[in-house]
Design a protein around this motif. Structure first.
Motif, PDB file in Angstrom:
ATOM      1  N   THR A  19      -1.144  -0.928   9.760  1.00 21.98           N
ATOM      2  CA  THR A  19      -0.814  -1.130   8.265  1.00 21.98           C
ATOM      3  C   THR A  19      -2.326   0.585   7.832  1.00 21.98           C
ATOM      4  O   THR A  19      -3.306   0.617   9.349  1.00 21.98           O
ATOM      5  CB  THR A  19      -1.418  -1.912   7.615  1.00 21.98           C
ATOM      6  OG1 THR A  19      -2.432  -2.050   7.347  1.00 21.98           O
ATOM      7  CG2 THR A  19      -0.292  -2.876   7.465  1.00 21.98           C
ATOM      8  N   GLU A  20      -2.553   0.985   6.828  1.00 20.58           N
ATOM      9  CA  GLU A  20      -3.134   2.246   6.642  1.00 20.58           C
ATOM     10  C   GLU A  20      -4.724   1.653   6.743  1.00 20.58           C
ATOM     11  O   GLU A  20      -5.598   1.779   7.443  1.00 20.58           O
ATOM     12  CB  GLU A  20      -3.304   2.276   4.917  1.00 20.58           C
ATOM     13  CG  GLU A  20      -2.166   3.226   4.854  1.00 20.58           C
ATOM     14  CD  GLU A  20      -1.224   2.391   4.513  1.00 20.58           C
ATOM     15  OE1 GLU A  20      -0.138   1.929   4.729  1.00 20.58           O
ATOM     16  OE2 GLU A  20      -0.678   2.168   2.943  1.00 20.58           O
ATOM     17  N   GLY A  58       1.272  -1.599   0.338  1.00 23.01           N
ATOM     18  CA  GLY A  58       0.178  -0.198  -0.240  1.00 23.01           C
ATOM     19  C   GLY A  58       0.620   1.169  -0.397  1.00 23.01           C
ATOM     20  O   GLY A  58       1.635   1.583  -0.359  1.00 23.01           O
ATOM     21  N   LYS A  84       0.302  -0.747  -7.094  1.00 23.82           N
ATOM     22  CA  LYS A  84      -0.588   0.624  -7.423  1.00 23.82           C
ATOM     23  C   LYS A  84       0.323   2.270  -7.368  1.00 23.82           C
ATOM     24  O   LYS A  84       1.247   2.558  -6.632  1.00 23.82           O
ATOM     25  CB  LYS A  84      -1.379   0.886  -6.674  1.00 23.82           C
ATOM     26  CG  LYS A  84      -2.684  -0.131  -7.460  1.00 23.82           C
ATOM     27  CD  LYS A  84      -4.248   0.826  -6.389  1.00 23.82           C
ATOM     28  CE  LYS A  84      -5.316  -0.396  -7.263  1.00 23.82           C
ATOM     29  NZ  LYS A  84      -6.159  -0.205  -6.213  1.00 23.82           N
TER      30      LYS A  84
HETATM   31  C1  SAM Z   1      -6.274  -4.461   0.840  1.00 23.29           C
HETATM   32  S1  SAM Z   1      -4.748  -3.319   0.648  1.00 23.29           S
HETATM   33  C2  SAM Z   1      -3.759  -3.357   2.017  1.00 23.29           C
HETATM   34  C3  SAM Z   1      -2.093  -1.937   2.005  1.00 23.29           C
HETATM   35  C4  SAM Z   1      -2.069  -2.212   2.997  1.00 23.29           C
HETATM   36  N1  SAM Z   1      -1.088  -3.643   2.958  1.00 23.29           N
HETATM   37  C5  SAM Z   1      -2.271  -2.121   4.361  1.00 23.29           C
HETATM   38  O1  SAM Z   1      -2.353  -3.383   5.089  1.00 23.29           O
HETATM   39  O2  SAM Z   1      -2.326  -0.913   4.596  1.00 23.29           O
HETATM   40  C6  SAM Z   1      -4.028  -4.414  -0.646  1.00 23.29           C
HETATM   41  C7  SAM Z   1      -2.683  -4.075  -1.396  1.00 23.29           C
HETATM   42  O3  SAM Z   1      -2.007  -4.681  -1.954  1.00 23.29           O
HETATM   43  C8  SAM Z   1      -2.196  -4.333  -3.401  1.00 23.29           C
HETATM   44  N2  SAM Z   1      -2.169  -5.785  -4.535  1.00 23.29           N
HETATM   45  C9  SAM Z   1      -2.591  -6.324  -4.914  1.00 23.29           C
HETATM   46  N3  SAM Z   1      -2.472  -7.344  -5.722  1.00 23.29           N
HETATM   47  C10 SAM Z   1      -0.995  -6.775  -5.405  1.00 23.29           C
HETATM   48  C11 SAM Z   1      -0.299  -8.266  -6.289  1.00 23.29           C
HETATM   49  N4  SAM Z   1      -0.460  -9.073  -6.776  1.00 23.29           N
HETATM   50  N5  SAM Z   1       1.472  -7.751  -6.002  1.00 23.29           N
HETATM   51  C12 SAM Z   1       1.226  -5.989  -5.400  1.00 23.29           C
HETATM   52  N6  SAM Z   1       0.560  -5.694  -4.903  1.00 23.29           N
HETATM   53  C13 SAM Z   1      -0.765  -6.238  -4.808  1.00 23.29           C
HETATM   54  C14 SAM Z   1      -3.469  -3.458  -3.643  1.00 23.29           C
HETATM   55  O4  SAM Z   1      -2.452  -2.601  -4.717  1.00 23.29           O
HETATM   56  C15 SAM Z   1      -3.365  -2.949  -1.823  1.00 23.29           C
HETATM   57  O5  SAM Z   1      -2.770  -1.561  -2.351  1.00 23.29           O
END
Ligand code: SAM
Length: 213
Positions: A193-194, A48, A71
């Motif tokens: 985390t966020e 994130g 992203k």
């Molecule tokens: C629900 S968010 C959680 C973000 C952060 N870990 C938090 O706990 O605040 C999931 C994150 O995983 C990223 N993401 C999703 N699929 C992914 C992948 N295959 N590889 C890397 N990042 C991925 C998304 O863009 C998003 O930022």
């Protein structure tokens, strides 16, 4: 279709090439030296906008941190946060987490964290979940002996799915387990985390498992 010209953060990433690396930077000397250094390496998959990495890197200045994230906007926001704190021990990689082995060699990672991954709740979409039997084999190869794998989620079903997988392999030992992390003895050492900050206070439990090889 993804069209980089429509995403202003693709261009903004250029200002943070010292922190954020993309598939064009695979041969980057800085990134290779960072990965190959003798410092412990801690990785956050799907990091994130980097709050967890920012807070962790401050309390473990001797460790190197790498976040994988897809992203561009979140990567740029993360890089800005790290610069505000003058943190030099974090790098971000714009790549699918599933491709981690094309970036990081075997037997290198001290701690691998997955925080609130996309849960893919529909049965027909579960194949997209990051945690799978195959992924745990990757974890095994990447972790140093005694290395740690940590998984946190608000999604009960994904948690149970992951715990079943962990129990089915003979190379991960469970160290901590909680179905309500914030009310547990482990919350003292927890870094928010966020996504976790959004849930906190709403009363939803956070599921947590810490394992080691
Ligand atoms: C629900 S968010 C959680 C973000 C952060 N870990 C938090 O706990 O605040 C999931 C994150 O995983 C990223 N993401 C999703 N699929 C992914 C992948 N295959 N590889 C890397 N990042 C991925 C998304 O863009 C998003 O930022």
């Amino acid at each position: 279709m993804f069209r980089p010209e429509l995403n202003p953060y693709v261009e903004k990433l250029e200002e943070h090439k010292d922190i954020v690396f993309t598939s064009h930077d695979r041969e980057s000397r800085d990134l290779l030296e960072f990965i190959q250094s003798p410092n412990p390496l801690i990785v956050d998959l799907g990091c994130g906008a980097g709050n967890f990495l920012r807070d962790f890197a401050q309390i473990r200045p001797e460790s190197h941190f790498i976040g994988f994230e897809l992203k561009f906007k979140r990567l740029v926001k993360g890089a800005i946060k790290f610069k505000k704190k003058a943190l030099t021990n974090i790098r971000l990689i714009q790549s699918r987490a599933e491709e981690i082995e094309s970036w990081i060699p075997e037997n290198r990672i001290s701690e691998l964290h997955i925080n609130f991954p996309d849960p893919w709740p529909k049965t027909r979409h579960q194949k997209h979940r990051l945690v799978s039997r195959r992924f745990l084999e990757t974890v095994k190869r990447l972790l140093v002996p005694g290395g740690v794998f940590v998984f946190k989620t608000d999604h009960r079903e994904y948690f149970e799915f992951a715990v079943d997988l962990i129990n089915s392999v003979d190379f991960l030992e469970i160290l901590h387990y909680s179905e309500d992390l914030h009310q547990s003895e482990f919350h003292q050492e927890n870094l928010l985390t966020e996504f976790e900050s959004l849930f906190k206070g709403k009363g939803y439990p956070v599921y947590y498992i810490k394992t080691k090889t």
